[in-house]
Design an enzyme around this catalytic site. Structure first.
Site, PDB file in Angstrom:
ATOM      1  CE  LYS A 118      -8.032  -9.649   6.742  1.00 45.15           C
ATOM      2  NZ  LYS A 118      -7.806 -10.781   5.832  1.00 45.15           N
ATOM      3  CE  LYS A 199      -6.841  -2.375  -0.021  1.00 40.58           C
ATOM      4  NZ  LYS A 199      -5.803  -3.359   0.104  1.00 40.58           N
ATOM      5  CE  LYS A 202     -13.926  -8.250  -2.639  1.00 45.51           C
ATOM      6  NZ  LYS A 202     -13.386  -9.503  -3.178  1.00 45.51           N
TER       7      LYS A 202
END
Ligand code: TRP
Length: 352
Positions: A118, A199, A202
């Site tokens: 992240k 995968k 969103k």
């Protein structure tokens, strides 16, 4: 044995962001429903404090929490069978997080792969909360003395850290927190419709996933564009595909073939989950596969699977007051446990 098992404390959370998609359902919520219906002592919550560690728009957060609550209730999360609430409604989560901060070595957090990922994705916003995210997660779990934590593979490291944090606390003060264990779902990860090498998520855009709220027409339209290979012949087993995908980074020439194969296996996986194993086996046996037909069959099965959800959801969406009441009652139930834990913890560490 069986009675003992039914009393294990299950804790799990999900972040409110965009709309829930079928990948979230298969990866997390389906497992929650199973545990809830098997009589475990379940606490399920919406992790809004975790979600503000990423880039986000404060004007949207409240609605995202509401939408997620409606989705989960419409899927069958039953406040009579579990404790269902919003993390920020129980401020004890952040209080315990602070105390846990003081027993957690910085070096343990520096190893967290999600933090590293992240931090790479949001390099202008590497905030302390992002770094401390796993400690808040440990607090979420141990506040309720959680023993069994249903999560996806990407969260296993955080559950292991939770166990470490509990041990550090127990060693420094007094044995108080239980040993926490991750529980993995054995279902396959669904892949993106538009790029099956990744995968379902969103972040890859609207067309790459099927949202639970998509209408049957929208589902069909998205699946029509699903990426597959062209011959109708499945030339790789799922294991071969997995293996090739793990090594494909250095053989880009094979990307397209691999992507197509991954797309086909993804359709079959969806058919297994939302239709039946038999149906998927029959398609597999009758190669060459007509992908147009397969896509429409998968779309139909997904639409059927969520028909009741769509009905439930429409009813709940018209009654936000009712949803707010359910969440308030859930927070009250959770806070009763949380307050008792914090009373013990404060006493143990010598404050108040
Ligand atoms: N980090 C989890 C995720 O993104 C969500 C989460 C927050 C969670 N707190 C938790 C999961 C406690 C299990 C237990 O998926």
């Amino acid at each position: 044995m069986a009675t003992q098992k039914s009393k294990l404390i299950v804790v799990s959370g999900i972040q409110p962001s965009g709309r829930l998609h079928i990948g979230n359902y298969v990866g997390a919520v389906q497992n929650w429903l199973r545990l809830q219906n098997k009589g475990y002592r379940c606490l399920f919550f919406i992790a809004d404090y975790h979600s503000i560690t990423g880039d986000y728009d404060s004007a949207e957060k409240r609605e995202q929490v509401m939408n997620l609550a409606i989705d989960l209730l419409a899927l069958g999360i039953n406040p009579k069978k579990c404790t269902f609430f919003v993390q920020s409604h129980v401020p004890e989560h952040t209080e315990l997080c602070w105390i846990f901060n003081t027993v957690t070595p910085v070096s343990f957090l520096e190893r967290m792969t999600q933090f590293k990922d992240k931090a790479g994705q949001q390099d202008k916003n590497i905030n302390m909360g992002l770094f401390d995210y796993p400690v808040l997660q440990a607090a979420d779990i141990l506040l309720y003395k959680g023993e069994l934590i249903p999560v996806g593979v990407d969260q296993v490291q955080h559950v292991e850290l939770t166990r470490d944090v509990g041990r550090f606390f127990n060693n420094k003060y007094d044995t108080y927190f239980p040993e926490t264990k991750a529980m993995l779902t054995d279902v396959p990860k669904l892949r993106s419709i538009t790029d099956p090498l990744k995968k379902m998520s969103k972040s890859l855009g609207e067309k790459s996933y099927v949202a639970l709220t998509d209408s049957p027409e929208e589902i069909a339209n998205k699946l029509k564009r699903a990426v597959t290979e062209a011959t109708g012949i499945i030339s790789m087993t799922e294991e071969e595909l997995e293996h090739a995908m793990q090594t494909h980074a250095d053989s880009h020439a094979d990307d397209e073939k691999l992507r197509g194969m991954a797309g086909v296996w993804n359709l079959l996986a969806m058919l297994k989950i939302f239709g039946s194993e038999d149906e998927a086996d029959r398609i597999f046996a009758a190669q060459p596969i007509r992908y147009g037909d397969l896509k429409m069959l998968v779309a139909q099965r997904i639409a059927e699977h969520f028909a009741e959800f769509r009905k439930n959801r429409a009813i709940l969406a018209k009654n936000p007051e009712k949803v707010r009441r359910i969440l308030a009652a859930g927070a009250k139930k959770a806070q009763k446990i949380a307050k008792a834990t914090m009373k013990d913890v404060r006493k143990t560490i010598g404050v108040r």
